[in-house]
Design a protein around this motif. Sequence first.
Motif, PDB file in Angstrom:
ATOM      1  N   PRO A  53       0.831  -1.213   0.000  1.00  0.00           N
ATOM      2  CA  PRO A  53       0.000   0.000   0.000  1.00  0.00           C
ATOM      3  C   PRO A  53       0.859   1.255   0.000  1.00  0.00           C
ATOM      4  CG  PRO A  53      -0.797  -1.578   1.636  1.00  0.00           C
ATOM      5  CD  PRO A  53       0.496  -2.121   1.108  1.00  0.00           C
ATOM      6  N   ASN A  69      -9.219  -3.336   1.003  1.00  0.00           N
ATOM      7  CA  ASN A  69      -8.785  -4.516   0.254  1.00  0.00           C
ATOM      8  C   ASN A  69     -10.018  -5.290  -0.201  1.00  0.00           C
ATOM      9  OD1 ASN A  69      -6.264  -4.431   2.503  1.00  0.00           O
ATOM     10  ND2 ASN A  69      -5.682  -4.922   0.408  1.00  0.00           N
ATOM     11  N   GLU A 107      -1.261  -5.984  -1.882  1.00  0.00           N
ATOM     12  CA  GLU A 107      -1.862  -6.713  -2.994  1.00  0.00           C
ATOM     13  C   GLU A 107      -0.884  -7.789  -3.465  1.00  0.00           C
ATOM     14  OE1 GLU A 107      -4.403  -3.079  -5.111  1.00  0.00           O
ATOM     15  OE2 GLU A 107      -2.632  -3.916  -6.080  1.00  0.00           O
ATOM     16  N   LEU A 149      -4.600  -1.582   5.769  1.00  0.00           N
ATOM     17  CA  LEU A 149      -4.534  -2.236   4.461  1.00  0.00           C
ATOM     18  C   LEU A 149      -3.449  -3.306   4.419  1.00  0.00           C
ATOM     19  CD1 LEU A 149      -4.895   0.822   2.043  1.00  0.00           C
ATOM     20  CD2 LEU A 149      -6.595  -0.951   2.474  1.00  0.00           C
ATOM     21  N   LYS A 150      -3.713  -4.326   3.619  1.00  0.00           N
ATOM     22  CA  LYS A 150      -2.750  -5.391   3.377  1.00  0.00           C
ATOM     23  C   LYS A 150      -2.161  -5.227   1.972  1.00  0.00           C
ATOM     24  CE  LYS A 150      -5.530  -8.548   6.185  1.00  0.00           C
ATOM     25  NZ  LYS A 150      -6.332  -9.813   6.177  1.00  0.00           N
ATOM     26  N   GLN A 202      -6.695  -9.264  -2.843  1.00  0.00           N
ATOM     27  CA  GLN A 202      -6.715  -8.136  -1.903  1.00  0.00           C
ATOM     28  C   GLN A 202      -6.475  -6.804  -2.605  1.00  0.00           C
ATOM     29  OE1 GLN A 202      -4.917 -10.635   1.901  1.00  0.00           O
ATOM     30  NE2 GLN A 202      -3.621  -9.151   0.877  1.00  0.00           N
ATOM     31  N   GLN A 203      -7.091  -6.629  -3.777  1.00  0.00           N
ATOM     32  CA  GLN A 203      -6.886  -5.393  -4.534  1.00  0.00           C
ATOM     33  C   GLN A 203      -7.380  -4.196  -3.737  1.00  0.00           C
ATOM     34  OE1 GLN A 203      -9.062  -4.860  -8.192  1.00  0.00           O
ATOM     35  NE2 GLN A 203      -7.339  -3.827  -9.146  1.00  0.00           N
ATOM     36  N   ILE A 204      -6.574  -3.144  -3.734  1.00  0.00           N
ATOM     37  CA  ILE A 204      -6.892  -1.934  -2.973  1.00  0.00           C
ATOM     38  C   ILE A 204      -7.722  -1.002  -3.845  1.00  0.00           C
ATOM     39  CG2 ILE A 204      -5.923   0.065  -1.787  1.00  0.00           C
ATOM     40  CD1 ILE A 204      -3.436  -1.675  -1.240  1.00  0.00           C
TER      41      ILE A 204
END
Length: 701
Positions: free
Chosen positions: A437, A524, A462, A459-460, A496-498
């Motif tokens: 991120p 995510n 991607e 956030l994680k 896990q798309q931001i």
Amino acid sequence: MKTTSLVIILLSYYSYVYSQNEIDSIPLSITYDEEIVVTGQYAPTDVEKSLLPIIIITKEMIEKRSATSITEVLQQEVAIRTQRDGVLGNSILMNGLSAKHINIMINGVPMIGRSNGNLDLDRIQIQNIERIEIIENAMSVDYGTNALGGTINIITQKNILDSWDAHIMSQIQSNEQYNISAGIGKNWKGINISANYNYSYFNGFSMDTLRTQEWNPKTQHNFIGNINYSIPKTSIKLAYNFNLLNESIDDKGIIKLENFPTLSYAKDYAYITNTQDHSLSMLGYLNNKKSYFFDGIISFNDYNRKKIGYFRSLYQNPSEDTIDNLDSDTTSFQAWNTRLTLASNYNKKIDYKAGINIRYDYTAGARINENNASITIFGVFASFRYRPITALTINGGIRVEYNTLAKFPITYSAAIKWKPISFMQLHLNYARGIRTPSLKELYLDFVDINHHIKGNPNLKPEYAHNIRLSWKLNKAIKDNHILNLSINAFYNYIEQQITLFNYETDSLGNYIMDLNSNKYAYFNLDEYQNWGLANNLKYQYNGLTIQLGVNVIGHYNRLSRDYTNTIPLFNYTLEISQEISYQFKKIGLTISLFRRDYDKQISYSLSYDPISQEDVIVQNNLDGYGLMDLNVSKSFWNKGLVLSAGIKNIMNVVQVNRTGLNGAHSSGNTVSVGMGRIYFIKLLFQPFAIKNKNQKSLSEF
């Protein structure tokens, strides 16, 4: 099973014998310096020997296109789609993935200053570009974050072959855009020194007579310099490069109280960007046998963008212009980057490469939570290359990182290259991509009367799976006929798309996705995937070049999981790139015609209907369009003087229709994609090219 094994053995043996008895199918006159690639390699490598799917845009190709920006250069690449934002500038998609998934570098140094994940490519001046190397594969093992969807390395001119080099270039276009460039360089006892200045002015463009413009006026000053030193009796080179840019964009507002001249005013914005990039590098073989190659670089990048809001007094309004401090801010980014690699180059069965990568990113501004944020990344990576037989090469790599977000991402890659005969190759590439991120996605705090966008510190990263299968044929036929054919199939899967999404907060202050809210935060989301087929055919005969590229991409609809009967799983787009050019070598004349066709784009989104109080599906459509350019170039006196003229956007495309939900920085039912038909003339003067020709002529007597 035995039959399959026997076939493989026979083919491998055939390929070995064939390669030993037949010279390379491409003549030496065709594969010269620009066919040597460096991005992601163990050592500088002939493009035919690379394990990676690489596209090379040479300086000659850039000059043929008479481009004034990187966007215009990349417009002809079938894997790339350019797009424009009224505020953020020009950016790209590559194989259907947005710019936030693409690592864009200048001389191996990643660019900074992303807005909403995109880099404004018009910040890059093209006059000093030697070539562009594009890798259509995840490169997270070598370059870490942002290399999830591919890598573009813009390489500037470094070496001066003669004792002196100089140029003066001027390009004038009918859309009131003017470019001037001047540079000088000296080669003295292994030391190359060069300095270049580029100036660009654009007066803006609009279809109507209103004060506001669809394409904002812009002025750029760019200064580039480098010092290169070759250590005597070695192949090691040391280099210092710097790049300074000052850019000013004027965003003029609508006139208020126009019927009252003494009270008339407008709300204007000035966007002033200053960047500086510095890098120290050392590369070369560490011994005379050229068995070890070292590549090290230390860089510093600084990006500063001011947004200044003005109340402009117009007509007979006697008031002085005033700055709106509540609607003005400054955003800055800094980055330190160190990357060191050591690779063996035994040219036997096994080679290896190992390296370290340390990166520090810092950002500050009123739109950042607590006004500043930073992240540090430590990465180590290694790969091996194994050649059990001459025709077969196997490659594998792994990267382990630690960052100050307490994440330990691991990425890896594998590749197989099979060359059954000298003019044919088969590549299979797999890579586990990663995108950490960004600082804005983590810590953004952008709240005013028109916006409410928050970062999300939870956030994680991607992650992505990138698979590519490609087949290439490079065949020289007698009588100078040359055929290049490539067929590529690719698949990208992002976990896990931001993405920005509507949200509200619960009683504990946690972000909860809520489509009915007008507040946005980064989340995510579950997944994104796409796949496609890209084919490229190039034919050359003497001075004739004909090229055709076709790209079909299937874009995943995330909403199709919940609305199976309403929304298809994939939407498909077709993009076609065409070129035909002829070079009359005896008289130094080149005529080139380029065309790029974009298919209709379809996407789906959810919107809340306040009348029915239900979520409704909205289909967003952007009509297809085509762009065509014509360029005629004539050189004189050993290319000491080059005159070019032509027409851009021959079909006079300005806007295309759009239906559905509007973007964040756009409105209405149309999208601006061009400035209509543009006529241009370009003059390039290189005095030392003339001098060298005269010296050569005298020496021949």
